[in-house]
Scaffold this active site. Structure first.
Site, PDB file in Angstrom:
ATOM      1  N   GLU A   1       0.892  -1.095  -0.125  1.00  0.00           N
ATOM      2  CA  GLU A   1      -0.172   0.026  -0.220  1.00  0.00           C
ATOM      3  C   GLU A   1       0.727   1.110   0.109  1.00  0.00           C
ATOM      4  O   GLU A   1       0.557   2.476   0.411  1.00  0.00           O
ATOM      5  CB  GLU A   1      -1.064  -0.049   1.039  1.00  0.00           C
ATOM      6  CG  GLU A   1      -1.912  -1.234   1.316  1.00  0.00           C
ATOM      7  CD  GLU A   1      -2.744  -1.215   0.186  1.00  0.00           C
ATOM      8  OE1 GLU A   1      -2.886  -0.363  -0.823  1.00  0.00           O
ATOM      9  OE2 GLU A   1      -3.581  -2.417   0.041  1.00  0.00           O
TER      10      GLU A   1
ATOM     11  N   HIS B   1      -2.501   1.701   8.643  1.00  0.00           N
ATOM     12  CA  HIS B   1      -3.686   0.823   8.084  1.00  0.00           C
ATOM     13  C   HIS B   1      -3.932  -0.530   8.897  1.00  0.00           C
ATOM     14  O   HIS B   1      -2.838  -0.918   9.020  1.00  0.00           O
ATOM     15  CB  HIS B   1      -3.375   0.689   6.497  1.00  0.00           C
ATOM     16  CG  HIS B   1      -4.227  -0.453   5.829  1.00  0.00           C
ATOM     17  ND1 HIS B   1      -5.656  -0.383   6.058  1.00  0.00           N
ATOM     18  CD2 HIS B   1      -4.009  -1.561   5.347  1.00  0.00           C
ATOM     19  CE1 HIS B   1      -6.238  -1.125   5.184  1.00  0.00           C
ATOM     20  NE2 HIS B   1      -5.144  -2.168   4.812  1.00  0.00           N
TER      21      HIS B   1
ATOM     22  N   HIS C   1      -6.886  -3.769   9.977  1.00  0.00           N
ATOM     23  CA  HIS C   1      -8.082  -4.506   9.695  1.00  0.00           C
ATOM     24  C   HIS C   1      -9.072  -4.620  10.841  1.00  0.00           C
ATOM     25  O   HIS C   1      -9.174  -5.644  11.406  1.00  0.00           O
ATOM     26  CB  HIS C   1      -7.904  -6.017   8.983  1.00  0.00           C
ATOM     27  CG  HIS C   1      -6.918  -5.724   7.826  1.00  0.00           C
ATOM     28  ND1 HIS C   1      -6.377  -6.784   7.071  1.00  0.00           N
ATOM     29  CD2 HIS C   1      -6.769  -4.741   7.018  1.00  0.00           C
ATOM     30  CE1 HIS C   1      -5.946  -6.658   5.947  1.00  0.00           C
ATOM     31  NE2 HIS C   1      -6.019  -5.083   5.896  1.00  0.00           N
TER      32      HIS C   1
ATOM     33  N   GLU D   1     -16.829  10.812  24.009  1.00  0.00           N
ATOM     34  CA  GLU D   1     -15.786  11.619  23.434  1.00  0.00           C
ATOM     35  C   GLU D   1     -15.540  11.449  21.938  1.00  0.00           C
ATOM     36  O   GLU D   1     -14.688  12.194  21.349  1.00  0.00           O
ATOM     37  CB  GLU D   1     -14.419  11.107  24.173  1.00  0.00           C
ATOM     38  CG  GLU D   1     -13.933   9.739  23.818  1.00  0.00           C
ATOM     39  CD  GLU D   1     -14.527   8.621  24.464  1.00  0.00           C
ATOM     40  OE1 GLU D   1     -15.839   8.635  24.811  1.00  0.00           O
ATOM     41  OE2 GLU D   1     -13.892   7.698  24.274  1.00  0.00           O
TER      42      GLU D   1
ATOM     43  N   HIS E   1     -12.749  -3.877   4.126  1.00  0.00           N
ATOM     44  CA  HIS E   1     -11.449  -4.253   4.162  1.00  0.00           C
ATOM     45  C   HIS E   1     -10.707  -3.613   5.419  1.00  0.00           C
ATOM     46  O   HIS E   1     -10.149  -4.313   6.232  1.00  0.00           O
ATOM     47  CB  HIS E   1     -10.849  -3.590   2.839  1.00  0.00           C
ATOM     48  CG  HIS E   1      -9.324  -3.675   2.907  1.00  0.00           C
ATOM     49  ND1 HIS E   1      -8.369  -3.880   1.445  1.00  0.00           N
ATOM     50  CD2 HIS E   1      -8.304  -3.829   3.722  1.00  0.00           C
ATOM     51  CE1 HIS E   1      -7.346  -3.898   1.772  1.00  0.00           C
ATOM     52  NE2 HIS E   1      -7.183  -3.965   3.149  1.00  0.00           N
TER      53      HIS E   1
HETATM   54  O1  2HA Z   1      -1.509  -7.034   3.470  1.00  0.00           O
HETATM   55  O2  2HA Z   1      -3.421  -4.802   4.427  1.00  0.00           O
HETATM   56  O3  2HA Z   1      -4.255  -3.801   2.284  1.00  0.00           O
HETATM   57  C1  2HA Z   1      -1.499  -5.714   3.636  1.00  0.00           C
HETATM   58  C2  2HA Z   1      -2.671  -5.179   3.618  1.00  0.00           C
HETATM   59  C3  2HA Z   1      -3.244  -4.832   1.973  1.00  0.00           C
HETATM   60 ZN    ZN Z   2      -5.192  -3.857   4.230  1.00  0.00          ZN
END
Ligand code: 2HA
Ligand code: ZN
Length: 274
Positions: free
Chosen positions: A115, A139, A141, A169, A210
């Site tokens: 990414e 980032h 998940h 909050e 995602h």
């Molecule tokens: O594997 O999260 O979006 C890495 C990620 C791809």
């Molecule tokens: Zn991801």
């Protein structure tokens, strides 16, 4: 590498804490940090400046010459603390903002995160819009945020308002709301463009089905933003799982009262009557 340097320690600690939250199954998620001038001076002795430049596959001219610490593509967050030099790297952007080279890390080979285009395009927009303050792009998940993208309309106003209602909050922590990118193929320039466009306005952007991207000044602020959003998503999932009938909630008037006492101005677009 000197692992006592603060940004290095904080980077590794965020990876560990994210893993412990269950936000990083297998190689899920990625992290990047834009180094400050004085931090670059402290790590140049560990850098190899003879490595080749490779294309970023997007263009980030306002990041020309900048240094980043980033997680490696295919690497597991779980392993960052165990062997940082195998799982993360420091890269530098060339003077056009189109290529990068690896200066340190990924000692057994590999590339920066898949990414990278989204990370760098987010950094570029945040560098400008926050007057050079934001340095962390994260980032992950998180389960409950992802679950909600199947049952709530993919409308940033509805998502923001529903999550605000789940914890008092929240409107202070993510005052500008949360952006949403509809499902897209990850890992390229297209999703990077869609995400960075929203980062103009938001510090947090959901990728439907995602995960989540957050931006912040430092590791604590960025992780804290992620944590707050996912916690309120968890409460919302529980409320919906109990039948979803709220007998009472925080109302638009309540939010307006909160704004007065906390001396913030909440965007009217989230204070609609329901
Ligand atoms: O594997 O999260 O979006 C890495 C990620 C791809
Ligand atoms: Zn991801």
């Amino acid at each position: 590498m000197n692992y006592n340097i603060k940004f290095v320690k904080d980077f590794i600690q965020l990876a560990t804490n994210g893993y412990k939250q269950n936000w990083h199954e297998r190689n899920g998620g990625n992290l990047s940090y834009r180094l400050k001038k004085e931090e670059i001076e402290n790590i140049t002795q560990y850098c190899n400046f003879s490595s080749d430049y490779r294309p970023i596959e997007t263009s980030v001219p306002k990041l020309a010459g900048e240094y980043f610490m980033v997680t490696g593509s295919g690497k597991f967050f779980k392993n960052v603390v165990l062997d940082p030099e195998d799982n993360i790297c420091i890269i530098q952007i060339d003077d056009k903002g189109e290529n990068y080279r690896i200066l340190w890390g990924l000692k057994n080979g590999g590339r920066p995160t898949s990414e990278l285009p989204t990370h760098l395009m987010n950094h570029e927009i945040k560098k400008v819009t926050t007057d050079n303050k934001h340095r962390v792009i994260y980032h992950c998940h998180p389960t409950n945020i992802i679950a909600l993208t199947f049952v709530l309309p993919l409308d940033y106003k509805i998502f923001t308002r529903e999550l605000w209602e789940m914890a008092t909050e929240c409107p202070i922590v993510f005052l500008n709301g949360i952006g949403i990118v509809d499902w897209m193929v990850p890992g390229g320039k297209e999703i990077a463009m869609a995400t960075s466009k929203l980062m103009n306005k938001f510090d947090a952007v959901i990728w439907a089905h995602h995960g989540l991207f957050c931006s912040g000044e430092d590791f604590d602020i960025t992780f804290g933003l992620t944590h707050t959003i996912e916690k309120s998503a968890e409460i919302l999932v529980k409320v919906l799982s109990m039948g979803g009938n709220k007998l009472q909630t925080i109302t638009s008037k309540n939010f307006r009262d909160l704004a007065v006492d906390f001396k913030v101005s909440l965007p009217e677009e989230f204070l609609f009557e329901k």
